[in-house]
Design a protein around this motif. Sequence first.
Motif, PDB file in Angstrom:
ATOM      1  N   LEU A 194      -3.568  -1.622  -3.935  1.00  0.00           N
ATOM      2  CA  LEU A 194      -2.155  -1.842  -4.242  1.00  0.00           C
ATOM      3  C   LEU A 194      -1.596  -0.615  -4.958  1.00  0.00           C
ATOM      4  O   LEU A 194      -2.105  -0.225  -6.013  1.00  0.00           O
ATOM      5  N   LEU A 195      -0.553  -0.038  -4.392  1.00  0.00           N
ATOM      6  CA  LEU A 195      -0.019   1.206  -4.936  1.00  0.00           C
ATOM      7  C   LEU A 195       0.399   1.044  -6.392  1.00  0.00           C
ATOM      8  O   LEU A 195       0.105   1.897  -7.243  1.00  0.00           O
ATOM      9  N   ALA A 196       1.065  -0.064  -6.711  1.00  0.00           N
ATOM     10  CA  ALA A 196       1.594  -0.262  -8.065  1.00  0.00           C
ATOM     11  C   ALA A 196       0.507  -0.530  -9.093  1.00  0.00           C
ATOM     12  O   ALA A 196       0.766  -0.456 -10.296  1.00  0.00           O
ATOM     13  N   ALA A 197      -0.702  -0.856  -8.643  1.00  0.00           N
ATOM     14  CA  ALA A 197      -1.807  -1.058  -9.575  1.00  0.00           C
ATOM     15  C   ALA A 197      -2.402   0.255 -10.041  1.00  0.00           C
ATOM     16  O   ALA A 197      -3.121   0.298 -11.040  1.00  0.00           O
ATOM     17  N   ASN A 198      -2.083   1.313  -9.333  1.00  0.00           N
ATOM     18  CA  ASN A 198      -2.726   2.601  -9.605  1.00  0.00           C
ATOM     19  C   ASN A 198      -1.756   3.709  -9.982  1.00  0.00           C
ATOM     20  O   ASN A 198      -2.186   4.793 -10.376  1.00  0.00           O
ATOM     21  N   ASP A 251       7.323   6.420 -11.273  1.00  0.00           N
ATOM     22  CA  ASP A 251       7.596   7.826 -10.956  1.00  0.00           C
ATOM     23  C   ASP A 251       6.512   8.421 -10.070  1.00  0.00           C
ATOM     24  O   ASP A 251       6.794   9.221  -9.159  1.00  0.00           O
ATOM     25  N   GLU A 252       5.261   8.047 -10.318  1.00  0.00           N
ATOM     26  CA  GLU A 252       4.159   8.538  -9.480  1.00  0.00           C
ATOM     27  C   GLU A 252       4.270   7.992  -8.059  1.00  0.00           C
ATOM     28  O   GLU A 252       3.988   8.702  -7.092  1.00  0.00           O
ATOM     29  N   MET A 253       4.679   6.728  -7.940  1.00  0.00           N
ATOM     30  CA  MET A 253       4.878   6.158  -6.607  1.00  0.00           C
ATOM     31  C   MET A 253       5.993   6.896  -5.876  1.00  0.00           C
ATOM     32  O   MET A 253       5.903   7.153  -4.668  1.00  0.00           O
ATOM     33  N   CYS A 254       7.064   7.223  -6.605  1.00  0.00           N
ATOM     34  CA  CYS A 254       8.185   7.954  -6.016  1.00  0.00           C
ATOM     35  C   CYS A 254       7.704   9.296  -5.455  1.00  0.00           C
ATOM     36  O   CYS A 254       8.027   9.666  -4.320  1.00  0.00           O
ATOM     37  N   VAL A 283      10.149  10.423  -1.822  1.00  0.00           N
ATOM     38  CA  VAL A 283      11.560  10.052  -1.725  1.00  0.00           C
ATOM     39  C   VAL A 283      12.322  10.600  -2.929  1.00  0.00           C
ATOM     40  O   VAL A 283      11.728  10.997  -3.936  1.00  0.00           O
ATOM     41  N   ASP A 284      13.637  10.606  -2.818  1.00  0.00           N
ATOM     42  CA  ASP A 284      14.463  11.154  -3.899  1.00  0.00           C
ATOM     43  C   ASP A 284      14.504  10.234  -5.105  1.00  0.00           C
ATOM     44  O   ASP A 284      14.640  10.710  -6.241  1.00  0.00           O
ATOM     45  N   SER A 285      14.405   8.951  -4.901  1.00  0.00           N
ATOM     46  CA  SER A 285      14.267   8.011  -6.013  1.00  0.00           C
ATOM     47  C   SER A 285      13.655   6.717  -5.498  1.00  0.00           C
ATOM     48  O   SER A 285      13.770   6.385  -4.311  1.00  0.00           O
ATOM     49  N   LEU A 286      13.005   5.996  -6.403  1.00  0.00           N
ATOM     50  CA  LEU A 286      12.380   4.705  -6.096  1.00  0.00           C
ATOM     51  C   LEU A 286      12.589   3.795  -7.291  1.00  0.00           C
ATOM     52  O   LEU A 286      12.210   4.146  -8.413  1.00  0.00           O
ATOM     53  N   ARG A 287      13.195   2.644  -7.058  1.00  0.00           N
ATOM     54  CA  ARG A 287      13.396   1.682  -8.130  1.00  0.00           C
ATOM     55  C   ARG A 287      13.149   0.269  -7.611  1.00  0.00           C
ATOM     56  O   ARG A 287      13.495  -0.052  -6.473  1.00  0.00           O
ATOM     57  N   PHE A 288      12.574  -0.559  -8.485  1.00  0.00           N
ATOM     58  CA  PHE A 288      12.295  -1.959  -8.181  1.00  0.00           C
ATOM     59  C   PHE A 288      13.216  -2.852  -9.011  1.00  0.00           C
ATOM     60  O   PHE A 288      13.616  -2.483 -10.120  1.00  0.00           O
ATOM     61  N   ARG A 293       0.822  -1.216   0.000  1.00  0.00           N
ATOM     62  CA  ARG A 293       0.000   0.000   0.000  1.00  0.00           C
ATOM     63  C   ARG A 293       0.857   1.268   0.000  1.00  0.00           C
ATOM     64  O   ARG A 293       0.407   2.321  -0.412  1.00  0.00           O
ATOM     65  N   GLY A 294       2.062   1.153   0.513  1.00  0.00           N
ATOM     66  CA  GLY A 294       2.945   2.297   0.570  1.00  0.00           C
ATOM     67  C   GLY A 294       2.858   3.078   1.861  1.00  0.00           C
ATOM     68  O   GLY A 294       3.663   3.987   2.103  1.00  0.00           O
ATOM     69  N   THR A 295       1.908   2.739   2.731  1.00  0.00           N
ATOM     70  CA  THR A 295       1.725   3.507   3.965  1.00  0.00           C
ATOM     71  C   THR A 295       2.941   3.390   4.877  1.00  0.00           C
ATOM     72  O   THR A 295       3.407   4.397   5.435  1.00  0.00           O
ATOM     73  N   THR A 296       3.455   2.193   5.042  1.00  0.00           N
ATOM     74  CA  THR A 296       4.618   2.010   5.902  1.00  0.00           C
ATOM     75  C   THR A 296       5.859   2.658   5.302  1.00  0.00           C
ATOM     76  O   THR A 296       6.677   3.253   6.013  1.00  0.00           O
TER      77      THR A 296
END
Length: 493
Positions: free
Chosen positions: A421-425, A429-432, A437-442, A377-380
């Motif tokens: 689910l955060l990645a479903a929506n 870049d939008e999740m970042c 945060v300064d960057s987010l990568r999977f 979810r991204g909350t934590t």
Amino acid sequence: MPPAHPFDFDAIRASGDEDKLKEECGVFGVIGLSDAANFVALGLHALQHRGQEAGGIVAYHPEHGFNSARRFGYVRDNFTKQSLMETLPGPLSIGHVRYSTAGSKGAAIRDVQPFFGEFSMGGAAIAHNGNITNAEELRRELIERGSIFQSSSDSECIIHLMARSLQKQAAERLEDALRRVEGAFSVVAMTRTKLIGVRDPLGVRPLVLGQLGDGWVLSSETCALDIIGAKFVREIEPGEMVVITDKGVESRQPFRPQKSRFCIFEHVYFSRPDSIIGGRSVYETRRQIGVELARENPVDADLVCPVPDSGTPAAIGFAAESGIEFGLGITRNQYMGRTFIEPTEQIRNMGVRLKLNVNRALIEGKRVILVDDSVVRGTTSRKIKDMILDAGAKEVHFRIASPPTAWPCFYGVDTPERDKLLAANMSEDEMCEHLGVDSLRFISLDGLYRAVGVAAGRDPKSPAYCDACFSGEYPVAPRDMVAKGFELKTAAE
């Protein structure tokens, strides 16, 4: 008002655990050892990470028959009591630990496995890890034919299907029942003289065979064999049934052979790092995930910090590959579990701070790479980022040891609905931006496959693993959920 029972699920969810995918079950069984239930209790203790809500044990003694105990809470708080364990005598026993399903506030005691039934050939008990994707269809059919269900669990369908089988022996009845079942299942069952283990034809959920002296053991993971000193013999093969008696182990293949699709998230998160899967150390696989993650997504920073505890092996691999210092910038409070039985609203609002604390002396002034196993979810993730910035970090970069989790699992994992689910929506870049945060990568799906030992990466035409939570490609159609309106992945996606 006090909770219905002393295990406060709301407090646990408030602490941040609601933002992790949860394996719903672990199973363990023993035959041929005196006081088998004591060994089962130890095995369930080692499998506690697979289910912390409740546990149950069934045992059989030739003079005392079948006996069972089912309790809410941790194994250590229930099945270490001599007064209870003395009610479970005998050389044959199985057990189960579980979580509740998505959206539940807990369980009724009747939902706690193993389930037991009396048949014409005698009693039998089953414990099931996985999820039956046509359970509601089967349940309606069985109720129309006169079955009376005692629980809300999909696993109870197996007992009722066994009851309706015309076969004479329990193993054959179980075969009959499981041929009607769709989805994922690793089942441990017992009769008066037999311990039975079965995996579904795709082998989605794990099950292993061990030996201790003259006795035999079935377990969800090898780490539970270690705790009782049992020797790991082998994994139960996808689609295999083993029937164990005092004469030894008999192997059967009751299902049409299919290509294995083991759950790849077992490598990422579910299994304990000291377990062995497919001949590979889970810890070493997770470390290699970190190596692949660093190769794919480098970043200029001062410190690689794991989100404990599941992010630690990947963070070690990331640091080794990148040459950036590794540091334990976050400390987990290991004793939070049942401390706050009736937390105040103020305590609830503390969220992950109940479980995690930042090492300010290590973090302050640093450009920090946080390595975590997943973003759900991204909350934590947002709360942890805030904690790191509050401690004086100059930059915060997230590196995630799995691909974006964009699809729910229907094979025995407690997953939020897709719109949660955060990645479903959102795009990466939008999740970042959402997490701040300064960057987010999977890690890529190919990178994950390489880390688990598939050098060529993922074959899109014939994947080696079940990766539906990342790809949306379900190896078994989730028929019940589709009937409720769940939309499968389209060609455009």
